[in-house]
Design a protein around this motif. Structure first.
Motif, PDB file in Angstrom:
ATOM      1  N   LEU A   1      74.996  12.265  64.929  1.00  0.00           N
ATOM      2  CA  LEU A   1      74.588  11.008  65.557  1.00  0.00           C
ATOM      3  C   LEU A   1      73.087  10.754  65.410  1.00  0.00           C
ATOM      4  CD1 LEU A   1      76.743  11.265  68.800  1.00  0.00           C
ATOM      5  CD2 LEU A   1      77.224   9.942  66.734  1.00  0.00           C
ATOM      6  N   LYS A   2      72.251  11.714  65.856  1.00  0.00           N
ATOM      7  CA  LYS A   2      70.800  11.541  65.755  1.00  0.00           C
ATOM      8  C   LYS A   2      70.122  12.884  65.957  1.00  0.00           C
ATOM      9  CE  LYS A   2      69.558  10.514  70.535  1.00  0.00           C
ATOM     10  NZ  LYS A   2      68.866   9.593  71.419  1.00  0.00           N
ATOM     11  N   GLN A   3      68.816  12.916  65.672  1.00  0.00           N
ATOM     12  CA  GLN A   3      68.023  14.122  65.906  1.00  0.00           C
ATOM     13  C   GLN A   3      67.310  13.970  67.239  1.00  0.00           C
ATOM     14  OE1 GLN A   3      64.846  14.962  63.138  1.00  0.00           O
ATOM     15  NE2 GLN A   3      64.949  17.138  63.558  1.00  0.00           N
ATOM     16  N   LEU A   4      67.374  15.009  68.050  1.00  0.00           N
ATOM     17  CA  LEU A   4      66.718  15.000  69.361  1.00  0.00           C
ATOM     18  C   LEU A   4      65.244  15.351  69.201  1.00  0.00           C
ATOM     19  CD1 LEU A   4      69.514  16.805  71.382  1.00  0.00           C
ATOM     20  CD2 LEU A   4      69.040  14.376  71.298  1.00  0.00           C
ATOM     21  N   PRO A   5      64.404  15.055  70.201  1.00  0.00           N
ATOM     22  CA  PRO A   5      62.970  15.357  70.091  1.00  0.00           C
ATOM     23  C   PRO A   5      62.670  16.842  69.864  1.00  0.00           C
ATOM     24  CG  PRO A   5      63.369  13.894  71.941  1.00  0.00           C
ATOM     25  CD  PRO A   5      64.709  14.292  71.412  1.00  0.00           C
ATOM     26  N   SER A   6      63.551  17.732  70.290  1.00  0.00           N
ATOM     27  CA  SER A   6      63.312  19.162  70.096  1.00  0.00           C
ATOM     28  C   SER A   6      63.615  19.605  68.674  1.00  0.00           C
ATOM     29  CB  SER A   6      64.189  19.965  71.063  1.00  0.00           C
ATOM     30  OG  SER A   6      65.553  19.775  70.745  1.00  0.00           O
ATOM     31  N   GLY A   7      64.205  18.735  67.867  1.00  0.00           N
ATOM     32  CA  GLY A   7      64.539  19.090  66.489  1.00  0.00           C
ATOM     33  C   GLY A   7      66.010  19.421  66.304  1.00  0.00           C
ATOM     34  N   THR A   8      66.744  19.590  67.399  1.00  0.00           N
ATOM     35  CA  THR A   8      68.166  19.876  67.280  1.00  0.00           C
ATOM     36  C   THR A   8      68.933  18.600  66.956  1.00  0.00           C
ATOM     37  OG1 THR A   8      68.420  19.623  69.661  1.00  0.00           O
ATOM     38  CG2 THR A   8      68.117  21.864  68.829  1.00  0.00           C
ATOM     39  N   LEU A   9      70.158  18.770  66.473  1.00  0.00           N
ATOM     40  CA  LEU A   9      70.975  17.638  66.072  1.00  0.00           C
ATOM     41  C   LEU A   9      71.972  17.306  67.168  1.00  0.00           C
ATOM     42  CD1 LEU A   9      71.869  18.904  62.479  1.00  0.00           C
ATOM     43  CD2 LEU A   9      69.859  17.613  63.191  1.00  0.00           C
ATOM     44  N   LEU A  10      72.168  16.023  67.428  1.00  0.00           N
ATOM     45  CA  LEU A  10      73.187  15.571  68.370  1.00  0.00           C
ATOM     46  C   LEU A  10      74.429  15.243  67.560  1.00  0.00           C
ATOM     47  CD1 LEU A  10      73.967  14.753  71.274  1.00  0.00           C
ATOM     48  CD2 LEU A  10      73.179  12.452  70.715  1.00  0.00           C
ATOM     49  N   VAL A  11      75.532  15.981  67.819  1.00  0.00           N
ATOM     50  CA  VAL A  11      76.772  15.784  67.080  1.00  0.00           C
ATOM     51  C   VAL A  11      77.917  15.575  68.056  1.00  0.00           C
ATOM     52  CG1 VAL A  11      76.011  17.185  65.123  1.00  0.00           C
ATOM     53  CG2 VAL A  11      77.283  18.258  66.961  1.00  0.00           C
ATOM     54  N   THR A  12      78.999  14.979  67.549  1.00  0.00           N
ATOM     55  CA  THR A  12      80.212  14.827  68.332  1.00  0.00           C
ATOM     56  C   THR A  12      81.398  15.001  67.412  1.00  0.00           C
ATOM     57  OG1 THR A  12      81.427  13.444  69.883  1.00  0.00           O
ATOM     58  CG2 THR A  12      80.353  12.315  68.068  1.00  0.00           C
ATOM     59  N   GLY A  13      82.547  15.355  67.980  1.00  0.00           N
ATOM     60  CA  GLY A  13      83.755  15.676  67.233  1.00  0.00           C
ATOM     61  C   GLY A  13      84.394  14.541  66.464  1.00  0.00           C
ATOM     62  N   PRO A  14      84.768  13.478  67.002  1.00  0.00           N
ATOM     63  CA  PRO A  14      84.890  13.029  68.375  1.00  0.00           C
ATOM     64  C   PRO A  14      85.830  13.921  69.190  1.00  0.00           C
ATOM     65  CG  PRO A  14      85.363  11.232  66.850  1.00  0.00           C
ATOM     66  CD  PRO A  14      85.225  12.461  66.055  1.00  0.00           C
ATOM     67  N   TYR A  15      85.602  13.948  70.475  1.00  0.00           N
ATOM     68  CA  TYR A  15      86.349  14.838  71.364  1.00  0.00           C
ATOM     69  C   TYR A  15      87.842  14.548  71.326  1.00  0.00           C
ATOM     70  CZ  TYR A  15      87.549  17.516  75.528  1.00  0.00           C
ATOM     71  OH  TYR A  15      88.105  18.416  76.389  1.00  0.00           O
ATOM     72  N   SER A  16      88.215  13.288  71.212  1.00  0.00           N
ATOM     73  CA  SER A  16      89.640  12.940  71.208  1.00  0.00           C
ATOM     74  C   SER A  16      90.327  13.351  69.908  1.00  0.00           C
ATOM     75  CB  SER A  16      89.809  11.441  71.430  1.00  0.00           C
ATOM     76  OG  SER A  16      89.128  10.730  70.421  1.00  0.00           O
ATOM     77  N   VAL A  17      89.568  13.610  68.844  1.00  0.00           N
ATOM     78  CA  VAL A  17      90.160  13.984  67.559  1.00  0.00           C
ATOM     79  C   VAL A  17      90.266  15.492  67.416  1.00  0.00           C
ATOM     80  CG1 VAL A  17      89.856  13.886  65.056  1.00  0.00           C
ATOM     81  CG2 VAL A  17      89.390  11.878  66.444  1.00  0.00           C
ATOM     82  N   ASN A  18      89.146  16.201  67.595  1.00  0.00           N
ATOM     83  CA  ASN A  18      89.175  17.651  67.352  1.00  0.00           C
ATOM     84  C   ASN A  18      88.653  18.493  68.515  1.00  0.00           C
ATOM     85  OD1 ASN A  18      86.457  17.175  67.160  1.00  0.00           O
ATOM     86  ND2 ASN A  18      86.281  17.720  65.011  1.00  0.00           N
ATOM     87  N   GLY A  19      88.366  17.896  69.651  1.00  0.00           N
ATOM     88  CA  GLY A  19      87.995  18.658  70.834  1.00  0.00           C
ATOM     89  C   GLY A  19      86.544  19.087  70.911  1.00  0.00           C
ATOM     90  N   VAL A  20      85.692  18.579  70.033  1.00  0.00           N
ATOM     91  CA  VAL A  20      84.273  18.939  70.079  1.00  0.00           C
ATOM     92  C   VAL A  20      83.521  17.842  70.834  1.00  0.00           C
ATOM     93  CG1 VAL A  20      82.216  19.504  68.746  1.00  0.00           C
ATOM     94  CG2 VAL A  20      84.467  20.134  67.879  1.00  0.00           C
TER      95      VAL A  20
END
Length: 179
Positions: free
Chosen positions: A59-78
Motif C-alpha cells: 500500500l505505502k511506505q511508513l515514515p520508519s521505512g517499513t512497508l504497509l501491506v495487506t492480504g486482503p484479509y478477506s482473501v488470504n487472512g493477512v
C-alpha cells in the motif's frame, strides 16, 4: 650525599594523544530508500514471520521505512501489517491502489496496549484471562482497505493467486526465477 626525593604526584597511567579526534555530533538518519521494484499496488511475497509464503499487496511506505501491506484479509487472512522490505520479494503483478483510501497509519497505529502485570494472587488465579484484541478502529480500517483493493482487482484469477502460498521445492533455483 644526596637525598632521594619522592615524586610529588603519581604519573598518570594513560596519556591522551595529540591525534585523538573529538567526538562527532550525532548524525541525522535518512529515511530508508524504497526499492525500485516496489511501487504502490505491487504484489509482494512475504519471506518471514507468521505469514511467510503469503502474497500481499503493498500500500505505502511508513515514515520508519517499513512497508504497509495487506492480504486482503478477506482473501488470504493477512491483515494490514508493517513489513521490512528486506523480507519480501517483489513480483511483476500489481493492482491499481490509487483509489484505495489508506488510513493515516504510522508506527504508533500498530502499537499494542500494555497489559497490566498481575501482582495480586487473586488476579493470578482469575479464570477469565484477558487476551489482546484488535481495536474497532483497525477492524473498520481493514474493511475499507479490503473493499478498495478488491474493487481494484480486475483479473478474476488474482484472488486465487493471492490465496496461493509460495514455496520452493527440490530442484527449484530461486536465483533464476522471474517473479
Amino acid at each position: 650525599m644526596t637525598k632521594a626525593v619522592a615524586p610529588q604526584a603519581k604519573a598518570p597511567k594513560w596519556y591522551s594523544g595529540d591525534d585523538v579526534k573529538p567526538k562527532a555530533a550525532p548524525q541525522k538518519h535518512n529515511p530508508t530508500k524504497l526499492r525500485s521494484t516496489i511501487t504502490p499496488g505491487t504484489i509482494l511475497i512475504l519471506l518471514s514471520g507468521r505469514f511467510r509464503g503469503k502474497r500481499v499487496v503493498f500500500l505505502k511506505q511508513l515514515p520508519s521505512g517499513t512497508l504497509l501491506v495487506t492480504g486482503p484479509y478477506s482473501v488470504n487472512g493477512v491483515p494490514m501489517r508493517r513489513v521490512n522490505q528486506a523480507y519480501v520479494i517483489a513480483t511483476s503483478m500489481s493492482v491499481d491502489v490509487s483509489k484505495v483510501t489508506i488510513p493515516a497509519a504510522d508506527d504508533s497505529y500498530f502499537t499494542r496496549e500494555e497489559v497490566a502485570t498481575k501482582t495480586d494472587e487473586d488476579q493470578f488465579f482469575e479464570q477469565g484471562a484477558k487476551s489482546s484484541t484488535v481495536s474497532d478502529k483497525r477492524k473498520a480500517d481493514q474493511k475499507t482497505v479490503d473493499a478498495g483493493v478488491l474493487a481494484a482487482m480486475t483479473n478474476p484469477m488474482l484472488k486465487a493467486y493471492l490465496n496461493a502460498k509460495f514455496s520452493l521445492k527440490k530442484g527449484d533455483r530461486p536465483h533464476e526465477m522471474i517473479f
